[in-house]
Design an enzyme around this catalytic site. Structure first.
Site, PDB file in Angstrom:
ATOM      1  N   LYS A  70       0.808  -1.227   0.000  1.00 49.45           N
ATOM      2  CA  LYS A  70       0.000   0.000   0.000  1.00 49.45           C
ATOM      3  C   LYS A  70       0.841   1.277   0.000  1.00 49.45           C
ATOM      4  O   LYS A  70       0.398   2.314  -0.473  1.00 49.45           O
ATOM      5  CB  LYS A  70      -0.954   0.008   1.201  1.00 49.45           C
ATOM      6  CG  LYS A  70      -2.146  -0.906   1.018  1.00 49.45           C
ATOM      7  CD  LYS A  70      -3.148  -0.759   2.158  1.00 49.45           C
ATOM      8  CE  LYS A  70      -4.307  -1.715   1.970  1.00 49.45           C
ATOM      9  NZ  LYS A  70      -5.287  -1.644   3.058  1.00 49.45           N
ATOM     10  N   LYS A 159       6.437   4.837  15.213  1.00 46.74           N
ATOM     11  CA  LYS A 159       5.463   4.959  14.119  1.00 46.74           C
ATOM     12  C   LYS A 159       4.261   5.796  14.557  1.00 46.74           C
ATOM     13  O   LYS A 159       3.712   6.570  13.769  1.00 46.74           O
ATOM     14  CB  LYS A 159       5.011   3.567  13.661  1.00 46.74           C
ATOM     15  CG  LYS A 159       5.895   3.033  12.548  1.00 46.74           C
ATOM     16  CD  LYS A 159       5.675   1.568  12.266  1.00 46.74           C
ATOM     17  CE  LYS A 159       4.363   1.243  11.608  1.00 46.74           C
ATOM     18  NZ  LYS A 159       4.208  -0.204  11.374  1.00 46.74           N
TER      19      LYS A 159
HETATM   20  P1  NAP Z   1      -0.040  -3.070   8.545  1.00 46.41           P
HETATM   21  O1  NAP Z   1       0.268  -1.857   7.769  1.00 46.41           O
HETATM   22  O2  NAP Z   1       0.823  -4.274   8.418  1.00 46.41           O
HETATM   23  O3  NAP Z   1      -0.092  -2.629  10.111  1.00 46.41           O
HETATM   24  C1  NAP Z   1      -0.244  -3.592  11.132  1.00 46.41           C
HETATM   25  C2  NAP Z   1      -0.485  -2.898  12.478  1.00 46.41           C
HETATM   26  O4  NAP Z   1      -0.736  -3.933  13.459  1.00 46.41           O
HETATM   27  C3  NAP Z   1       0.708  -2.107  12.991  1.00 46.41           C
HETATM   28  O5  NAP Z   1       0.233  -1.007  13.730  1.00 46.41           O
HETATM   29  C4  NAP Z   1       1.405  -3.121  13.919  1.00 46.41           C
HETATM   30  O6  NAP Z   1       2.148  -2.529  14.955  1.00 46.41           O
HETATM   31  C5  NAP Z   1       0.201  -3.795  14.535  1.00 46.41           C
HETATM   32  N1  NAP Z   1       0.504  -5.137  15.068  1.00 46.41           N
HETATM   33  C6  NAP Z   1       0.725  -6.260  14.348  1.00 46.41           C
HETATM   34  N2  NAP Z   1       0.937  -7.309  15.192  1.00 46.41           N
HETATM   35  C7  NAP Z   1       0.852  -6.806  16.455  1.00 46.41           C
HETATM   36  C8  NAP Z   1       0.967  -7.387  17.753  1.00 46.41           C
HETATM   37  N3  NAP Z   1       1.217  -8.698  17.934  1.00 46.41           N
HETATM   38  N4  NAP Z   1       0.781  -6.604  18.837  1.00 46.41           N
HETATM   39  C9  NAP Z   1       0.507  -5.265  18.670  1.00 46.41           C
HETATM   40  N5  NAP Z   1       0.390  -4.661  17.462  1.00 46.41           N
HETATM   41  C10 NAP Z   1       0.564  -5.420  16.375  1.00 46.41           C
HETATM   42  O7  NAP Z   1      -1.516  -3.594   8.252  1.00 46.41           O
HETATM   43  P2  NAP Z   1      -2.801  -2.706   7.832  1.00 46.41           P
HETATM   44  O8  NAP Z   1      -2.928  -2.635   6.372  1.00 46.41           O
HETATM   45  O9  NAP Z   1      -2.756  -1.443   8.618  1.00 46.41           O
HETATM   46  O10 NAP Z   1      -4.008  -3.649   8.341  1.00 46.41           O
HETATM   47  C11 NAP Z   1      -4.245  -3.815   9.723  1.00 46.41           C
HETATM   48  C12 NAP Z   1      -5.534  -4.612   9.935  1.00 46.41           C
HETATM   49  O11 NAP Z   1      -6.636  -3.892   9.392  1.00 46.41           O
HETATM   50  C13 NAP Z   1      -5.546  -5.981   9.254  1.00 46.41           C
HETATM   51  O12 NAP Z   1      -6.160  -6.880  10.139  1.00 46.41           O
HETATM   52  C14 NAP Z   1      -6.418  -5.771   8.025  1.00 46.41           C
HETATM   53  O13 NAP Z   1      -7.117  -6.941   7.648  1.00 46.41           O
HETATM   54  C15 NAP Z   1      -7.409  -4.732   8.543  1.00 46.41           C
HETATM   55  N6  NAP Z   1      -7.967  -3.915   7.459  1.00 46.41           N
HETATM   56  C16 NAP Z   1      -9.320  -3.951   7.266  1.00 46.41           C
HETATM   57  C17 NAP Z   1      -9.878  -3.185   6.250  1.00 46.41           C
HETATM   58  C18 NAP Z   1     -11.353  -3.227   6.020  1.00 46.41           C
HETATM   59  O14 NAP Z   1     -11.796  -2.808   4.934  1.00 46.41           O
HETATM   60  N7  NAP Z   1     -12.166  -3.677   6.955  1.00 46.41           N
HETATM   61  C19 NAP Z   1      -9.075  -2.371   5.428  1.00 46.41           C
HETATM   62  C20 NAP Z   1      -7.686  -2.342   5.683  1.00 46.41           C
HETATM   63  C21 NAP Z   1      -7.155  -3.128   6.699  1.00 46.41           C
HETATM   64  P3  NAP Z   1       3.729  -2.203  14.748  1.00 46.41           P
HETATM   65  O15 NAP Z   1       3.787  -0.939  13.936  1.00 46.41           O
HETATM   66  O16 NAP Z   1       4.240  -2.022  16.123  1.00 46.41           O
HETATM   67  O17 NAP Z   1       4.330  -3.366  14.029  1.00 46.41           O
END
Ligand code: NAP
Length: 285
Positions: A70, A159
């Site tokens: 993204k 971040k």
């Molecule tokens: P991303 O850019 O990879 O970001 C992941 C986030 O999760 C970061 O803030 C990361 O923290 C945190 N994280 C991951 N594992 C963790 C853990 N064990 N403990 C605490 N924090 C943790 O992913 P994204 O695109 O933002 O997506 C995040 C979520 O939103 C996913 O589940 C995705 O399916 C969902 N989503 C849903 C929609 C929808 O349309 N409903 C749209 C987009 C995304 P760090 O920075 O510390 O690593």
């Protein structure tokens, strides 16, 4: 029927095998009598450039982008719309005369769903957990709605800090705090809305919860943007506390439908459609 006029739209990401986007778009194309199909392509992390060249060469008119591209996709695009530029992440691309233009429909979809539940944004104090791509899109869109206060919580505090600073450049009057997960526990009870934008609660971390809802007030609205499982651990525990909750399915559907509005350049009815899509969505999953 597929024929020589059939257009192809697609998703690029890695992994994409669990994506619900093909079901959403192909059903939408059918309902709207659009001669098009939507496929997913699992692109190797080091092959984004090649994938984009292929998309250009085949004159594919529109595609979506998901984890992990993204942000990195931006280097390969010719233009960004203002919203995507501000957020720094793109999940929808349209090709116009061979030029690739990036958009962010996650943020449009999130605000659309929130407007169904809240009216007075300048009175709303919101805590966003997560500062990844989704956390960025959602935090910027909340700042744009002029919320009373924004708390950005992230495991990696750097971040959260840099996201707060980026938002303040565009919205200097917004009150923004940032905390790591542990420090946020002491102040989370001051927020009306808590939005989980981490992947905690999704496979493989199904049993985990980003924060314990016992810390929230009895009026906190808990929004988890994860859509699979339907009820995450956070939502389950919040419901047990008697709190209002919402999962990410509406947002997922709307980001897809907003993408189609951009690709097709037509404002077909979105809201009513959402209900058609939701029927039986989890039945076969
Ligand atoms: P991303 O850019 O990879 O970001 C992941 C986030 O999760 C970061 O803030 C990361 O923290 C945190 N994280 C991951 N594992 C963790 C853990 N064990 N403990 C605490 N924090 C943790 O992913 P994204 O695109 O933002 O997506 C995040 C979520 O939103 C996913 O589940 C995705 O399916 C969902 N989503 C849903 C929609 C929808 O349309 N409903 C749209 C987009 C995304 P760090 O920075 O510390 O690593």
């Amino acid at each position: 029927m597929i024929n020589s006029e059939t257009k192809l739209y697609c998703l690029i990401g890695n992994p994409v095998s669990k994506s619900l986007s093909p079901e959403i778009h192909n059903l939408s194309f059918r309902l709207n009598y659009i001669n098009a199909r939507y496929l997913v392509f699992n692109v190797d992390n080091d092959k984004l450039k090649e994938a984009i060249n292929g998309i250009k060469a085949l004159k594919i008119e529109g595609f979506n982008v998901t984890i992990p591209f993204k942000e990195s996709i931006i280097d390969y695009l010719d233009e960004l719309d203002d919203n995507a530029k501000m957020i720094g992440a793109v999940n929808c691309v349209k090709s116009i005369d061979g030029k690739l233009i990036g958009y962010n429909t996650d943020s449009l979809a999130f605000i659309h769903t929130l407007e169904e539940n809240f009216e007075n944004f300048p009175e709303l104090k919101v805590a966003v957990i997560g500062a990844g791509g989704a956390g960025r899109a959602i935090s910027f869109s909340l700042a744009k709605k002029n919320v009373k206060e924004l708390l950005i919580i992230n495991r990696n505090i750097d971040k959260a800090k840099s996201l707060s600073e980026d938002i303040n450049k565009y919205y200097p009057d917004i009150k923004i705090l940032y905390r790591n997960l542990y420090d946020s526990e002491k102040i989370i009870n001051q927020y009306d809305l808590v939005v989980n934008c981490t992947s905690v609660g999704m496979y493989p971390e199904l049993d985990k919860c980003p924060i314990n809802p016992i810390l929230f007030t009895e009026n906190t609205f808990v929004y988890d943007i994860i859509y699979k499982p339907e009820v995450t651990n956070l939502l389950y525990k919040s419901e047990k506390e008697g709190l209002k909750t919402k999962n990410g399915l509406d947002m997922l559907l709307l980001q897809a439908l907003y993408s189609e509005v951009i690709w097709m350049n037509q404002e077909y009815e979105i809201l009513g459609k959402k209900e058609i899509f939701k029927k039986g969505f989890y039945k076969n999953k």
